[in-house]
Scaffold this motif. Structure first.
Motif, PDB file in Angstrom:
ATOM      1  N   GLY A  90       0.812  -1.204   0.000  1.00  0.00           N
ATOM      2  CA  GLY A  90       0.000   0.000   0.000  1.00  0.00           C
ATOM      3  C   GLY A  90       0.846   1.255   0.000  1.00  0.00           C
ATOM      4  N   HIS A  91       0.182   2.402   0.148  1.00  0.00           N
ATOM      5  CA  HIS A  91       0.902   3.673   0.011  1.00  0.00           C
ATOM      6  C   HIS A  91       0.257   4.742   0.891  1.00  0.00           C
ATOM      7  N   TRP A  92       1.102   5.600   1.466  1.00  0.00           N
ATOM      8  CA  TRP A  92       0.644   6.709   2.323  1.00  0.00           C
ATOM      9  C   TRP A  92       0.826   8.044   1.613  1.00  0.00           C
ATOM     10  N   GLN A  93      -0.112   8.939   1.868  1.00  0.00           N
ATOM     11  CA  GLN A  93       0.007  10.340   1.457  1.00  0.00           C
ATOM     12  C   GLN A  93      -0.268  11.214   2.677  1.00  0.00           C
ATOM     13  N   THR A  94       0.504  12.269   2.829  1.00  0.00           N
ATOM     14  CA  THR A  94       0.325  13.203   3.943  1.00  0.00           C
ATOM     15  C   THR A  94       0.024  14.577   3.373  1.00  0.00           C
ATOM     16  N   PHE A  95      -0.973  15.240   3.932  1.00  0.00           N
ATOM     17  CA  PHE A  95      -1.267  16.600   3.472  1.00  0.00           C
ATOM     18  C   PHE A  95      -1.739  17.460   4.630  1.00  0.00           C
ATOM     19  N   VAL A  96      -1.661  18.732   4.411  1.00  0.00           N
ATOM     20  CA  VAL A  96      -1.989  19.720   5.433  1.00  0.00           C
ATOM     21  C   VAL A  96      -3.151  20.569   4.939  1.00  0.00           C
ATOM     22  N   LEU A  97      -4.174  20.711   5.777  1.00  0.00           N
ATOM     23  CA  LEU A  97      -5.312  21.548   5.418  1.00  0.00           C
ATOM     24  C   LEU A  97      -4.889  23.009   5.388  1.00  0.00           C
ATOM     25  N   PRO A  98      -5.591  23.843   4.619  1.00  0.00           N
ATOM     26  CA  PRO A  98      -5.349  25.281   4.708  1.00  0.00           C
ATOM     27  C   PRO A  98      -5.486  25.762   6.154  1.00  0.00           C
ATOM     28  N   ALA A  99      -4.737  26.770   6.518  1.00  0.00           N
ATOM     29  CA  ALA A  99      -4.611  27.190   7.914  1.00  0.00           C
ATOM     30  C   ALA A  99      -5.957  27.433   8.585  1.00  0.00           C
ATOM     31  N   GLU A 100      -6.911  28.030   7.865  1.00  0.00           N
ATOM     32  CA  GLU A 100      -8.176  28.391   8.496  1.00  0.00           C
ATOM     33  C   GLU A 100      -9.047  27.166   8.802  1.00  0.00           C
ATOM     34  N   PHE A 101      -8.672  25.998   8.249  1.00  0.00           N
ATOM     35  CA  PHE A 101      -9.464  24.789   8.474  1.00  0.00           C
ATOM     36  C   PHE A 101      -8.745  23.757   9.351  1.00  0.00           C
ATOM     37  N   SER A 122       7.623   7.513  22.047  1.00  0.00           N
ATOM     38  CA  SER A 122       7.336   6.089  21.845  1.00  0.00           C
ATOM     39  C   SER A 122       6.291   5.816  20.772  1.00  0.00           C
ATOM     40  N   ASP A 123       5.945   6.812  19.944  1.00  0.00           N
ATOM     41  CA  ASP A 123       5.012   6.554  18.850  1.00  0.00           C
ATOM     42  C   ASP A 123       5.571   5.475  17.927  1.00  0.00           C
ATOM     43  N   LEU A 124       4.682   4.605  17.459  1.00  0.00           N
ATOM     44  CA  LEU A 124       5.077   3.475  16.633  1.00  0.00           C
ATOM     45  C   LEU A 124       4.709   3.741  15.174  1.00  0.00           C
ATOM     46  N   ARG A 177      -1.760  17.322  10.813  1.00  0.00           N
ATOM     47  CA  ARG A 177      -1.637  16.764   9.468  1.00  0.00           C
ATOM     48  C   ARG A 177      -2.574  15.553   9.317  1.00  0.00           C
ATOM     49  N   ILE A 178      -3.048  15.356   8.105  1.00  0.00           N
ATOM     50  CA  ILE A 178      -3.925  14.223   7.780  1.00  0.00           C
ATOM     51  C   ILE A 178      -3.154  13.273   6.875  1.00  0.00           C
ATOM     52  N   GLU A 179      -3.334  11.977   7.120  1.00  0.00           N
ATOM     53  CA  GLU A 179      -2.753  10.966   6.248  1.00  0.00           C
ATOM     54  C   GLU A 179      -3.864  10.144   5.603  1.00  0.00           C
ATOM     55  N   ILE A 180      -3.620   9.723   4.381  1.00  0.00           N
ATOM     56  CA  ILE A 180      -4.524   8.787   3.704  1.00  0.00           C
ATOM     57  C   ILE A 180      -3.705   7.570   3.282  1.00  0.00           C
ATOM     58  N   TYR A 181      -4.203   6.411   3.689  1.00  0.00           N
ATOM     59  CA  TYR A 181      -3.557   5.161   3.307  1.00  0.00           C
ATOM     60  C   TYR A 181      -4.356   4.512   2.182  1.00  0.00           C
ATOM     61  N   THR A 182      -3.661   4.193   1.091  1.00  0.00           N
ATOM     62  CA  THR A 182      -4.267   3.471  -0.029  1.00  0.00           C
ATOM     63  C   THR A 182      -3.834   2.014   0.055  1.00  0.00           C
ATOM     64  N   PRO A 183      -4.768   1.099   0.355  1.00  0.00           N
ATOM     65  CA  PRO A 183      -4.403  -0.312   0.514  1.00  0.00           C
ATOM     66  C   PRO A 183      -3.887  -0.930  -0.784  1.00  0.00           C
ATOM     67  N   PRO A 184      -3.170  -2.052  -0.676  1.00  0.00           N
ATOM     68  CA  PRO A 184      -2.624  -2.703  -1.875  1.00  0.00           C
ATOM     69  C   PRO A 184      -3.679  -3.054  -2.907  1.00  0.00           C
ATOM     70  N   TYR A 185      -4.907  -3.367  -2.472  1.00  0.00           N
ATOM     71  CA  TYR A 185      -5.909  -3.819  -3.445  1.00  0.00           C
ATOM     72  C   TYR A 185      -6.235  -2.767  -4.494  1.00  0.00           C
ATOM     73  N   PRO A 245       3.529   4.412   8.123  1.00  0.00           N
ATOM     74  CA  PRO A 245       3.182   5.840   8.126  1.00  0.00           C
ATOM     75  C   PRO A 245       4.395   6.662   8.536  1.00  0.00           C
ATOM     76  N   THR A 246       4.345   7.938   8.266  1.00  0.00           N
ATOM     77  CA  THR A 246       5.460   8.829   8.631  1.00  0.00           C
ATOM     78  C   THR A 246       5.091   9.786   9.756  1.00  0.00           C
ATOM     79  N   VAL A 247       3.820   9.762  10.187  1.00  0.00           N
ATOM     80  CA  VAL A 247       3.345  10.648  11.256  1.00  0.00           C
ATOM     81  C   VAL A 247       2.960   9.801  12.458  1.00  0.00           C
TER      82      VAL A 247
END
Length: 619
Positions: free
Chosen positions: A29-40, A446-448, A508-516, A467-469
């Protein structure tokens, strides 16, 4: 030929190269990390998927005392499909309340924060619980926030919330008339700072402004006023979030204030609500459980049963409720921790034995394994009560279809001891688990940064992309209609391994896209009915009906504090295939498939899911 050049990259560059290779994505699978605009950007404490496909992110005051003091309460409505955002007016501090989807697709949100905690040494005004009594059988009485209660020695204490005291109860008649005073509590604090207001003796308090018969019938009773630590306090307020207007709508208040409650939907569309801290900071005793009826938007009493806060309570196919033992935050170590089946009809409780590391269920994750017909609940990880540094890698599974259910060992978590793990049911009948920490609130850094997929059919874990976060306390994860997983929040105590730098809330928000989703063309659902009744057969459209191997209805998540008791995946019987159509039959049991809105997924032979279609299940 490219290997020498690749190996010359910095480690980070090489890692980025590896995780973005098609072969890697197809396996992990694959991770993407993005940041919402400041006001949100908000501190994501709660996240709920709505029938519109949008995600309601509730912060309330966001575990920020300054926001609470300023009355700044926030919610954000995020559309993952269009990546658009909208701030939603938030009428109360819903921080650490409870929530669940209702049959019509609205979201019930109940409880939240009336007051933040004050630790030992930080309490400046003596305070305590005032039991307001009413001896008048002819009338109830409401006292506003700021009502003054005067002690026998003349010291004054002010209420921090409105309180309504019912009329006294009169029985008998004539010489045998008996009047029993009614009582309701409210938190009060001294009008001024200092130890002079501390009083450790029980006393009766006069209510300022009352005289004559009123003063005799209405008064306060308190055991003591202290400068000791004060816990968070809950509110009684309840709201329905309307996905059409995208606004909160006030409904009848609960009878009891709640902070850290659990809301579980029942097969008849009602919602049972348990536990929480009340409006004086005390954990509710268990004789205060309530049931919400969306038909009239009112609350009624539920059977008595004590649970620690945010207990994981699942509706089972029998109509009984299963408490897995998972919980979060508050409650003594020796009370209400035993897993079991709770029957609301006769208030019986059948213990389910066999859970290993039973003292390490706080901040654990629990999930009703797919398909829901199997009636198996898995407990994953967890830690010790309170600020314990202990955690466990244990997973155990209870088979609730057995006459005498017991827990059986599952595979250990690959990352080792884990608290705050988020678990998400995927449409291929696996469970994606991610994040967590090995210590309390990520202490000692100790975050895993690990994720894995549990396979119920083989009772094994496989590795997922990392994940990276870091994610620990106040994090959540849920399945999106396109088959991806969104992960939000995290509220570590410290930012460094030595625990010297204060942590910051992860926005920050992450989205994981599973291998399928990297296995080629996915099946399609080109049409499906908007609604279907329990026990009926519906026909859905697909360009390749012969490629449809499984179908399931996945209930949208409503998650907080690693607690998501609503998500479930219910298998449908796949029947005859015609030219462009597939017949799907729904179960007829409302306790297995509670009424409401679901994501309908179909999958092919390799487990690749379609994009979901929303369908409303009715009785």
């Amino acid at each position: 030929m490219n290997a020498p050049a690749v190996l010359g990259f910095a480690n980070a560059q090489y890692h980025d190269y590896v995780i973005n290779r098609p072969e890697y994505k197809a396996e992990y699978g694959h991770w993407q990390t993005f940041v919402l605009p400041a006001e949100f950007r908000v501190n994501a404490i709660h996240a709920s998927l709505l029938r519109t496909g949008k995600v309601l992110i509730i912060a309330g005051s966001g575990n920020d005392q300054r926001s609470f003091d300023a009355g700044s309460f926030k919610s954000v409505l995020w559309d993952p499909a269009r990546n658009t955002y909208k701030l939603v007016p938030t009428p109360a501090d819903m921080f650490c309340g409870g929530h669940t989807a209702l049959p019509d697709g609205r979201l019930l949100v109940a409880g939240g924060t009336q007051r933040y905690e004050a630790l030992d040494g930080a309490v400046k005004k003596a305070a305590g619980t005032m039991r307001v009594r009413n001896e008048n059988p002819d009338a109830a009485r409401t006292f506003p926030k700021g009502t003054v209660f005067t002690a026998p020695n003349g010291r004054e204490y002010v209420s921090t919330a409105e309180v309504t005291v019912p009329a006294a109860v009169k029985t008998g008649g004539g010489d045998r008339t008996v009047v029993k005073a009614s009582e309701q509590h409210v938190f009060v604090e001294a009008v001024a700072q200092g130890t002079g207001y501390v009083d450790n003796s029980p006393a009766q308090y006069a209510i300022k402004g009352l005289s004559g018969a009123e003063a005799r019938n209405l008064y306060g009773m308190a055991d003591r006023m202290t400068l000791e630590k004060q816990d968070f306090q809950g509110i009684r307020a309840a709201f329905e979030f309307n996905p059409d207007t995208e606004l909160y709508e006030r409904v009848t208040d609960m009878a009891y204030a709640r902070w850290y409650p659990t809301l579980t939907g029942l097969g008849d569309g009602r919602v049972v609500t348990v536990s929480g801290l009340d409006d004086t900071g005390q954990i509710l005793s268990g004789n205060d459980n309530e049931i919400y009826d969306p038909a009239d938007k009112n609350w009624s009493k539920a059977p008595d049963r004590y649970f620690p806060t945010y207990p994981s309570i699942f509706l089972t196919a029998s109509g009984k409720l299963f408490y897995s033992g998972s919980n979060a935050g508050y409650g003594p170590a020796d009370k209400g921790r035993e897993p079991g089946l709770w029957d609301l009809k006769d208030n019986s409780f059948q213990q389910v034995p066999g859970l290993r590391d039973p003292a390490l269920t706080e901040t654990s994750s629990s999930v009703l394994l797919p398909p829901a017909q199997a009636q198996k609940v898995m407990v994953l990880g967890g830690g010790g009560v309170g600020e314990s540094p202990l955690s466990t890698a244990r997973t155990d599974i209870a088979d609730l279809s057995a006459a005498k259910p017991v827990f059986a060992p599952g595979p250990d978590l690959p990352a080792g001891g884990t608290r705050y793990l988020n678990s998400v049911i995927l449409p291929d009948d696996t469970v994606f688990t991610t994040g967590g920490s090995s210590d309390y609130r990520g202490k000692h850094k100790s975050d895993l940064l690990k994720a894995q997929v549990y396979h119920p059919d083989t009772n094994t874990f496989t590795t997922a992309a990392e994940p990276t976060v870091g994610r620990d306390y106040h994090s959540e994860a849920l399945l999106l209609p396109d088959g991806r997983v969104v992960v939000l929040g995290s509220n570590p105590l410290f930012a460094d391994k030595a625990d010297t730098e204060p942590g910051t809330f992860e926005q920050r928000i992450e989205i994981y896209t599973p291998p399928y989703l990297f296995h080629g063309e996915r099946p399609q659902l080109t049409d499906a009915p908007a609604a279907a009744r329990l026990g009926t057969t519906v026909t859905v459209k697909s360009p390749r009906p012969d490629g449809v191997v499984t179908a399931k209805l996945v209930r949208p998540s409503s998650v907080t504090h690693a607690t998501d008791v609503e998500q479930r995946s219910v298998a449908l019987d796949v029947g005859a295939r015609s030219d462009g159509g597939v017949a799907l039959t729904l179960p007829g049991n409302p306790n297995l498939l509670p009424p409401g809105w679901y994501m309908l997924f179909v999958t092919d032979g390799s487990g690749t899911p379609s994009v979901a279609r929303w369908i409303k299940v009715t009785p």
